[in-house]
Design a protein around this motif. Sequence first.
Motif, PDB file in Angstrom:
ATOM      1  N   GLY A  51      38.719  47.222  38.356  1.00 53.53           N
ATOM      2  CA  GLY A  51      39.082  46.353  39.467  1.00 53.53           C
ATOM      3  C   GLY A  51      37.963  46.213  40.486  1.00 53.53           C
ATOM      4  O   GLY A  51      38.216  45.918  41.652  1.00 53.53           O
ATOM      5  N   GLY A  52      36.726  46.412  40.023  1.00 54.01           N
ATOM      6  CA  GLY A  52      35.587  46.287  40.930  1.00 54.01           C
ATOM      7  C   GLY A  52      35.419  47.467  41.865  1.00 54.01           C
ATOM      8  O   GLY A  52      34.701  47.373  42.857  1.00 54.01           O
ATOM      9  N   ARG A  53      36.051  48.595  41.533  1.00 58.39           N
ATOM     10  CA  ARG A  53      36.002  49.735  42.457  1.00 58.39           C
ATOM     11  C   ARG A  53      35.256  50.942  41.900  1.00 58.39           C
ATOM     12  O   ARG A  53      34.934  51.858  42.657  1.00 58.39           O
ATOM     13  CB  ARG A  53      37.425  50.151  42.854  1.00 58.39           C
ATOM     14  N   ASN A  54      34.948  50.981  40.611  1.00 55.65           N
ATOM     15  CA  ASN A  54      34.197  52.147  40.142  1.00 55.65           C
ATOM     16  C   ASN A  54      32.704  51.949  40.390  1.00 55.65           C
ATOM     17  O   ASN A  54      32.253  50.893  40.841  1.00 55.65           O
ATOM     18  CB  ASN A  54      34.529  52.474  38.678  1.00 55.65           C
ATOM     19  N   GLY A  55      31.925  52.986  40.087  1.00 54.99           N
ATOM     20  CA  GLY A  55      30.519  52.975  40.442  1.00 54.99           C
ATOM     21  C   GLY A  55      29.718  51.841  39.842  1.00 54.99           C
ATOM     22  O   GLY A  55      28.695  51.420  40.394  1.00 54.99           O
ATOM     23  N   LEU A  56      30.176  51.295  38.706  1.00 59.32           N
ATOM     24  CA  LEU A  56      29.450  50.206  38.066  1.00 59.32           C
ATOM     25  C   LEU A  56      29.503  48.914  38.872  1.00 59.32           C
ATOM     26  O   LEU A  56      28.704  48.006  38.639  1.00 59.32           O
ATOM     27  CB  LEU A  56      30.021  49.961  36.661  1.00 59.32           C
ATOM     28  N   ALA A  57      30.432  48.824  39.822  1.00 61.48           N
ATOM     29  CA  ALA A  57      30.557  47.612  40.635  1.00 61.48           C
ATOM     30  C   ALA A  57      29.999  47.784  42.034  1.00 61.48           C
ATOM     31  O   ALA A  57      29.997  46.830  42.819  1.00 61.48           O
ATOM     32  CB  ALA A  57      32.033  47.195  40.720  1.00 61.48           C
ATOM     33  N   HIS A  58      29.520  48.962  42.385  1.00 65.75           N
ATOM     34  CA  HIS A  58      29.018  49.177  43.746  1.00 65.75           C
ATOM     35  C   HIS A  58      27.772  48.343  44.024  1.00 65.75           C
ATOM     36  O   HIS A  58      27.584  47.835  45.129  1.00 65.75           O
ATOM     37  CB  HIS A  58      28.700  50.663  43.959  1.00 65.75           C
ATOM     38  N   GLY A  59      26.917  48.205  43.027  1.00 62.50           N
ATOM     39  CA  GLY A  59      25.662  47.503  43.253  1.00 62.50           C
ATOM     40  C   GLY A  59      25.841  46.053  43.620  1.00 62.50           C
ATOM     41  O   GLY A  59      25.198  45.546  44.552  1.00 62.50           O
ATOM     42  N   ILE A  60      26.722  45.352  42.919  1.00 58.22           N
ATOM     43  CA  ILE A  60      26.872  43.918  43.180  1.00 58.22           C
ATOM     44  C   ILE A  60      27.440  43.663  44.572  1.00 58.22           C
ATOM     45  O   ILE A  60      26.964  42.788  45.296  1.00 58.22           O
ATOM     46  CB  ILE A  60      27.723  43.229  42.079  1.00 58.22           C
ATOM     47  N   VAL A  61      28.430  44.447  45.000  1.00 54.85           N
ATOM     48  CA  VAL A  61      28.999  44.201  46.327  1.00 54.85           C
ATOM     49  C   VAL A  61      28.020  44.617  47.425  1.00 54.85           C
ATOM     50  O   VAL A  61      27.976  44.002  48.497  1.00 54.85           O
ATOM     51  CB  VAL A  61      30.374  44.879  46.503  1.00 54.85           C
ATOM     52  N   PHE A  85      37.443  39.013  43.852  1.00 57.62           N
ATOM     53  CA  PHE A  85      38.840  38.885  43.426  1.00 57.62           C
ATOM     54  C   PHE A  85      39.344  37.455  43.551  1.00 57.62           C
ATOM     55  O   PHE A  85      40.191  37.018  42.767  1.00 57.62           O
ATOM     56  CB  PHE A  85      39.724  39.834  44.240  1.00 57.62           C
ATOM     57  N   ASN A  86      38.825  36.729  44.514  1.00 56.72           N
ATOM     58  CA  ASN A  86      39.288  35.353  44.740  1.00 56.72           C
ATOM     59  C   ASN A  86      38.581  34.337  43.864  1.00 56.72           C
ATOM     60  O   ASN A  86      38.922  33.147  43.905  1.00 56.72           O
ATOM     61  CB  ASN A  86      39.104  34.979  46.210  1.00 56.72           C
ATOM     62  N   ASN A  87      37.597  34.789  43.072  1.00 55.46           N
ATOM     63  CA  ASN A  87      36.840  33.859  42.225  1.00 55.46           C
ATOM     64  C   ASN A  87      36.712  34.387  40.793  1.00 55.46           C
ATOM     65  O   ASN A  87      35.609  34.493  40.263  1.00 55.46           O
ATOM     66  CB  ASN A  87      35.455  33.615  42.819  1.00 55.46           C
ATOM     67  N   PRO A  88      37.844  34.706  40.138  1.00 52.01           N
ATOM     68  CA  PRO A  88      37.767  35.309  38.804  1.00 52.01           C
ATOM     69  C   PRO A  88      37.186  34.386  37.748  1.00 52.01           C
ATOM     70  O   PRO A  88      36.653  34.856  36.741  1.00 52.01           O
ATOM     71  CB  PRO A  88      39.224  35.661  38.494  1.00 52.01           C
ATOM     72  N   GLY A  89      37.278  33.070  37.953  1.00 56.73           N
ATOM     73  CA  GLY A  89      36.778  32.127  36.964  1.00 56.73           C
ATOM     74  C   GLY A  89      35.299  31.832  37.089  1.00 56.73           C
ATOM     75  O   GLY A  89      34.708  31.202  36.201  1.00 56.73           O
ATOM     76  N   MET A  90      34.685  32.278  38.168  1.00 61.09           N
ATOM     77  CA  MET A  90      33.247  32.062  38.352  1.00 61.09           C
ATOM     78  C   MET A  90      32.492  32.872  37.308  1.00 61.09           C
ATOM     79  O   MET A  90      32.836  34.018  37.024  1.00 61.09           O
ATOM     80  CB  MET A  90      32.840  32.519  39.754  1.00 61.09           C
ATOM     81  N   THR A  91      31.469  32.294  36.688  1.00 58.93           N
ATOM     82  CA  THR A  91      30.718  33.048  35.694  1.00 58.93           C
ATOM     83  C   THR A  91      29.747  33.993  36.389  1.00 58.93           C
ATOM     84  O   THR A  91      29.307  33.749  37.518  1.00 58.93           O
ATOM     85  CB  THR A  91      29.930  32.125  34.751  1.00 58.93           C
ATOM     86  N   THR A  92      29.401  35.062  35.694  1.00 63.44           N
ATOM     87  CA  THR A  92      28.417  35.996  36.253  1.00 63.44           C
ATOM     88  C   THR A  92      27.040  35.342  36.336  1.00 63.44           C
ATOM     89  O   THR A  92      26.233  35.693  37.198  1.00 63.44           O
ATOM     90  CB  THR A  92      28.357  37.281  35.413  1.00 63.44           C
TER      91      THR A  92
END
Length: 304
Positions: A51-61, A85-92
């Motif tokens: 859900g964007g909360r583990n260490g693998l997501a810290h860098g992007i935020v 969370f508000n843009n789930p359809g946006m591509t990386t």
Amino acid sequence: MAQPLVLLGPGRSFTTVAAGMLGQHPEHYGMPELNLTLGETIGEFLRNTGGGRNGLAHGIVRAMAQLEYGEVTAAGVDEMRAFLFNNPGMTTAELMAELQAAVAPKAIVEKSPSIVADPHYPFRQDQILPGANYLHITRHPMSAGRSMMTAEWYAMILASPLGDSWDRRMTPPVLDPQVHWFVAHERIMDFLDTIEPGRHMRIRGEDLLTDPDHWLKKICDWIGVASDDAAIEAMKHPETSPFAQPGPENAPWGGDPSFQEKPALRPYKTKPEPLTGALPWREDGMPFADHVVEMAKFFGYEDG
């Protein structure tokens, strides 16, 4: 204009300090570990990062908050996480394009462990950051394996699906970092075989740290950015990056915790390392597999 630069290598292969140095070049913008290859869309990325909360997501935020507000605060991290969370359809790839536009005319420097976690991910990385150059960094499998197992947090990664490093020749399988070392390099070389020769370079991490002035200049000349004394000096201070230290409590990482706790380029002297004999992290007396020794010698390592 400089092109984006992506560093490729297994964990504990000096990629963090190398990316930190190259990210401080005046024509570069060094990112924390973005790990965007974990999803083609933001929604898929969130599913693969708790859900964007583990260490693998810290860098992007952290990167998004820094570029939006000029600093990284807990409130800024929450806002950036809400954006995801508000843009789930946006591509990386679209998200990366926004990051690149925000740092222009500088070029992004990126390295993430997820890029080598799956054979398809390096190819996805090339779609996320098209036109990037690739720096393949190696480290002797003995010192790399010892470092992986000594760092308790990294040993946990090795045992997970992200860093699957089980020697399945044994019953039951034995946790062995040489598996991750070999598989990661094999994936990197398979990918780089599809990339134009001028877009990739291989360097031994030990060489870079032993003689940074020489090798940083060589890398800069390869990618076509300034290699004068001022640029080299700037790169020798990776601790000046806003991502070199831990972030706020809701996104503390985004990189190697060992480096973030003591970020600096420290004097380094290469020590002879063996390619034969019992491995110190195993209790069964097994040596390196033949294919590991063969690959290590291909990279220029000898039995020390």
